[in-house]
Design an enzyme around this catalytic site. Structure first.
Site, PDB file in Angstrom:
ATOM      1  N   GLU A   1     -68.231 -19.333  16.305  1.00 56.50           N
ATOM      2  CA  GLU A   1     -67.861 -20.756  16.303  1.00 56.50           C
ATOM      3  C   GLU A   1     -66.606 -20.880  17.154  1.00 56.50           C
ATOM      4  OE1 GLU A   1     -69.388 -23.342  15.043  1.00 56.50           O
ATOM      5  OE2 GLU A   1     -70.998 -22.268  14.031  1.00 56.50           O
TER       6      GLU A   1
ATOM      7  N   CYS B   1     -61.066 -28.042  16.491  1.00 65.83           N
ATOM      8  CA  CYS B   1     -61.975 -27.535  17.532  1.00 65.83           C
ATOM      9  C   CYS B   1     -62.797 -28.640  18.169  1.00 65.83           C
ATOM     10  CB  CYS B   1     -62.884 -26.466  16.956  1.00 65.83           C
ATOM     11  SG  CYS B   1     -63.793 -27.018  15.516  1.00 65.83           S
TER      12      CYS B   1
HETATM   13  P1  NAD Z   1     -57.489 -17.057  18.701  1.00 60.43           P
HETATM   14  O1  NAD Z   1     -58.831 -17.241  19.267  1.00 60.43           O
HETATM   15  O2  NAD Z   1     -56.378 -16.576  19.544  1.00 60.43           O
HETATM   16  O3  NAD Z   1     -57.670 -16.135  17.492  1.00 60.43           O
HETATM   17  C1  NAD Z   1     -56.619 -15.768  16.780  1.00 60.43           C
HETATM   18  C2  NAD Z   1     -57.103 -14.740  15.821  1.00 60.43           C
HETATM   19  O4  NAD Z   1     -57.736 -13.677  16.509  1.00 60.43           O
HETATM   20  C3  NAD Z   1     -55.933 -14.205  15.114  1.00 60.43           C
HETATM   21  O5  NAD Z   1     -56.273 -14.131  13.762  1.00 60.43           O
HETATM   22  C4  NAD Z   1     -55.709 -12.859  15.739  1.00 60.43           C
HETATM   23  O6  NAD Z   1     -55.235 -11.936  14.796  1.00 60.43           O
HETATM   24  C5  NAD Z   1     -57.083 -12.466  16.221  1.00 60.43           C
HETATM   25  N1  NAD Z   1     -57.004 -11.701  17.455  1.00 60.43           N
HETATM   26  C6  NAD Z   1     -56.274 -11.992  18.540  1.00 60.43           C
HETATM   27  N2  NAD Z   1     -56.436 -11.046  19.474  1.00 60.43           N
HETATM   28  C7  NAD Z   1     -57.305 -10.145  18.959  1.00 60.43           C
HETATM   29  C8  NAD Z   1     -57.853  -8.920  19.428  1.00 60.43           C
HETATM   30  N3  NAD Z   1     -57.554  -8.435  20.623  1.00 60.43           N
HETATM   31  N4  NAD Z   1     -58.695  -8.277  18.615  1.00 60.43           N
HETATM   32  C9  NAD Z   1     -59.008  -8.756  17.420  1.00 60.43           C
HETATM   33  N5  NAD Z   1     -58.510  -9.897  16.916  1.00 60.43           N
HETATM   34  C10 NAD Z   1     -57.656 -10.569  17.674  1.00 60.43           C
HETATM   35  O7  NAD Z   1     -57.001 -18.336  17.937  1.00 60.43           O
HETATM   36  P2  NAD Z   1     -56.536 -19.587  18.590  1.00 60.43           P
HETATM   37  O8  NAD Z   1     -56.803 -19.560  20.042  1.00 60.43           O
HETATM   38  O9  NAD Z   1     -55.189 -19.882  18.130  1.00 60.43           O
HETATM   39  O10 NAD Z   1     -57.606 -20.586  17.901  1.00 60.43           O
HETATM   40  C11 NAD Z   1     -57.923 -21.719  18.466  1.00 60.43           C
HETATM   41  C12 NAD Z   1     -59.311 -21.647  19.030  1.00 60.43           C
HETATM   42  O11 NAD Z   1     -60.257 -21.570  17.998  1.00 60.43           O
HETATM   43  C13 NAD Z   1     -59.639 -22.885  19.802  1.00 60.43           C
HETATM   44  O12 NAD Z   1     -60.338 -22.526  20.958  1.00 60.43           O
HETATM   45  C14 NAD Z   1     -60.562 -23.646  18.872  1.00 60.43           C
HETATM   46  O13 NAD Z   1     -61.422 -24.525  19.526  1.00 60.43           O
HETATM   47  C15 NAD Z   1     -61.262 -22.535  18.197  1.00 60.43           C
HETATM   48  N6  NAD Z   1     -61.813 -23.001  16.922  1.00 60.43           N
HETATM   49  C16 NAD Z   1     -63.143 -23.212  16.830  1.00 60.43           C
HETATM   50  C17 NAD Z   1     -63.680 -23.705  15.645  1.00 60.43           C
HETATM   51  C18 NAD Z   1     -65.164 -23.971  15.469  1.00 60.43           C
HETATM   52  O14 NAD Z   1     -65.560 -24.259  14.353  1.00 60.43           O
HETATM   53  N7  NAD Z   1     -65.959 -23.900  16.492  1.00 60.43           N
HETATM   54  C19 NAD Z   1     -62.834 -23.972  14.581  1.00 60.43           C
HETATM   55  C20 NAD Z   1     -61.480 -23.716  14.721  1.00 60.43           C
HETATM   56  C21 NAD Z   1     -60.978 -23.230  15.896  1.00 60.43           C
END
Ligand code: NAD
Length: 504
Positions: free
Chosen positions: A219, A253
């Site tokens: 997602e 999102c």
């Molecule tokens: P992100 O994608 O950077 O993820 C952060 C998480 O990933 C953290 O918990 C971190 O510990 C982990 N992470 C980071 N690097 C990693 C690695 N190399 N290996 C393993 N884990 C790792 O989070 P963000 O960018 O702050 O989140 C926002 C994004 O999430 C936006 O793009 C948003 O659209 C999306 N989102 C989608 C939905 C949906 O339902 N489709 C819902 C909420 C957020």
């Protein structure tokens, strides 16, 4: 529900997963009564800890009570109740239509749990985006390793502390941590991985899952456009767009990422937005209890960086120590500006002037497929055109966000915005392997039919098999009068026959 044992906080990733697997293999998670008990436990968890959840989300994001209630707690409760109401019906084996060749066989689909599932939640709606998939995974009979986000530490810690009091702690362990711990966890073998977050990390998850060919739901996010034409009711459009953009300070999102409209609509939009912002948040938005903060310094710095070079028509203030960014509308934005190269995920709303619906469609189709598309128009033909000629996870016409709240409408992305979908019964299906089952017996008649597949082969056997594989159609109600007439006719014939026979 009282805690029945002291949880071991020192378990490593392999130990956590192995313990969940052992419980699954023992069959603990499968009985429907057990699943329902866990789901009822989740209802108690929310009921008994509502204030603690409100407090934790305020600490993480300064979330206002109404946003927590309406976008987290109420949907959570409704979701569990919906699952409890339908679980018996969803879980039982399905009986699909049979071909003639199978008319004496048992033909079924068993709804099997996958096994050990990993659910990785997101920080922006830390309760809902972690627990909605968990609810479905439990309902489907899996063990679940629950991994809340490290970026919403207060809420994640609360889940870690409290969930084991309401759920079976061995079948549904909560695992905390950041990049290092997640990397460790992803080395383990899971039977399904459900991840919510950004596309870049989604790719890391996909790669890790590939090692064991583990199926995944991703997602993800993306730039969700809002197309507004001159026919839309602008007062209502502005309110609906700004609400969708401002909840959780744009960290949603499916928030509208940018607007496509003509210059004329742009001017009217900005004028109306000034009024609406005042109505929503008063003179000083920073003082409003109804407006969230940016999750981390990293995201704050990224967003402030995006403001550079924009023509700001409304808002534009920010304060680093409070991680506050005012809702900001930028006009006449060039498609080449950095803000149009990545998902904004914050309260900045660029407007890109276009001149027609066709130009808007071309603009959208040149970019990655968005998670949501918003169309504000009363022109049916243009709406249909956009619906048919663009691809996105979902579409909402004349509103924002609300399409994801419709029970049983699948929610998910396409292309870069994700794969797989959930919500309602689809969440149960996501965590269910549809197992094909065919049951035959050894009676003489079916054996005669089956014998046609054995050598020596012949054309007549081919013709017979072809006939047998035809779909058996259920009798349509439109033939009911004919059947009744036939039966009545037959009854009258038999009656006349006997009458004649005994009258002699
Ligand atoms: P992100 O994608 O950077 O993820 C952060 C998480 O990933 C953290 O918990 C971190 O510990 C982990 N992470 C980071 N690097 C990693 C690695 N190399 N290996 C393993 N884990 C790792 O989070 P963000 O960018 O702050 O989140 C926002 C994004 O999430 C936006 O793009 C948003 O659209 C999306 N989102 C989608 C939905 C949906 O339902 N489709 C819902 C909420 C957020």
């Amino acid at each position: 529900m009282a805690a029945d044992a002291v949880i071991d906080l020192t378990l490593s990733a392999p130990q956590v997963v192995q313990s969940a697997r052992d419980r699954f293999n023992e069959g603990r998670t499968r009985p429907l009564r057990f699943r329902k008990k866990q789901l009822n436990g989740l209802l108690e968890f929310v009921k008994e800890n509502q204030n603690a959840l409100l407090e934790a989300m305020h600490q993480d994001l300064k979330k206002p009570k109404q946003e927590v209630m309406v976008l987290e707690i109420i949907p959570f409760v409704k979701d569990v109740e919906h699952v409890l109401n339908h679980l018996d019906e969803w879980a039982k084996p399905e009986k699909p239509r049979k071909a003639m060749v199978n008319w004496m066989d048992g033909v079924m689909v068993y709804n099997d749990p996958y096994g050990v599932v990993l659910v990785m939640g997101a920080w922006n709606y830390p309760l809902q985006l972690t627990m909605t998939p968990v609810i479905g995974a439990i309902a489907a009979g899996n063990s679940v390793v629950i991994k809340p986000s490290d970026l919403s530490p207060a809420t994640s810690q609360l889940m870690y502390d409290l969930l084991p009091k309401y759920l079976d702690r061995e079948c549904y362990p909560v695992y905390l941590g950041g990049v290092k711990e997640t990397t460790e966890l992803l080395k383990e073998r899971f039977d399904y991985i459900f991840y919510t977050g950004g596309t870049a990390v989604g790719q890391i998850i996909h790669k890790a899952a590939n090692r064991y060919l583990t199926p995944v739901t991703l997602e993800l996010g993306g730039k969700s456009p809002a197309y507004i034409d001159a026919s839309a009711d602008l007062d209502k459009t502005v309110k609906r767009v700004l609400w969708g953009k401002c909840i959780n300070s744009g960290q949603t999102c499916v928030a509208p990422d940018y607007i496509l409209c003509t210059k004329e609509v742009q001017d009217k939009f900005v004028k109306c937005a000034q009024k609406v912002m005042l109505e929503f948040y008063g003179q000083d938005i920073q003082d409003s209890p109804d407006y969230c903060r940016i999750v981390t310094d990293r995201h704050f710095t990224r967003l402030v960086g995006l403001l550079s070079g924009l023509k700001v028509a409304l808002g534009g203030r920010y304060e680093a120590k409070d991680r506050f960014i005012e809702p900001t509308i930028a006009i006449d934005v060039s498609p080449n500006h950095p803000i149009m190269q990545e998902e904004i995920f914050g309260p900045i709303l660029p407007i890109i002037p276009i001149s027609s619906v066709d130009e808007a469609i071309t603009f959208i189709n040149k970019r990655d497929k968005p998670l949501a598309l918003y169309i504000f128009s009363t022109k049916k033909r243009d709406r249909e055109k956009m619906l048919k000629e663009t691809s996105s996870g979902g579409v909402c016409v004349n509103d924002t966000i609300m399409h994801i709240a419709v029970e049983d409408l699948p929610f998910g992305g396409v292309g870069q915005s994700g794969m797989g979908a959930y919500h309602g019964s689809k969440t149960f299906d996501t965590f269910t392997h549809k197992k094909t089952v065919l049951v035959k017996d050894f009676q003489a008649l079916p054996e005669k039919i089956l014998a046609s597949r054995y050598p020596p082969y012949s054309d007549s056997k081919i013709a017979f098999i072809n006939l047998g594989m035809k779909e058996r159609r259920r009798l349509s109600l439109k033939y009911l009068p004919h059947i009744i007439m036939f039966l009545l006719g037959a009854a009258v014939t038999v009656a006349v026959f006997y009458l004649c026979k005994y009258a002699k």
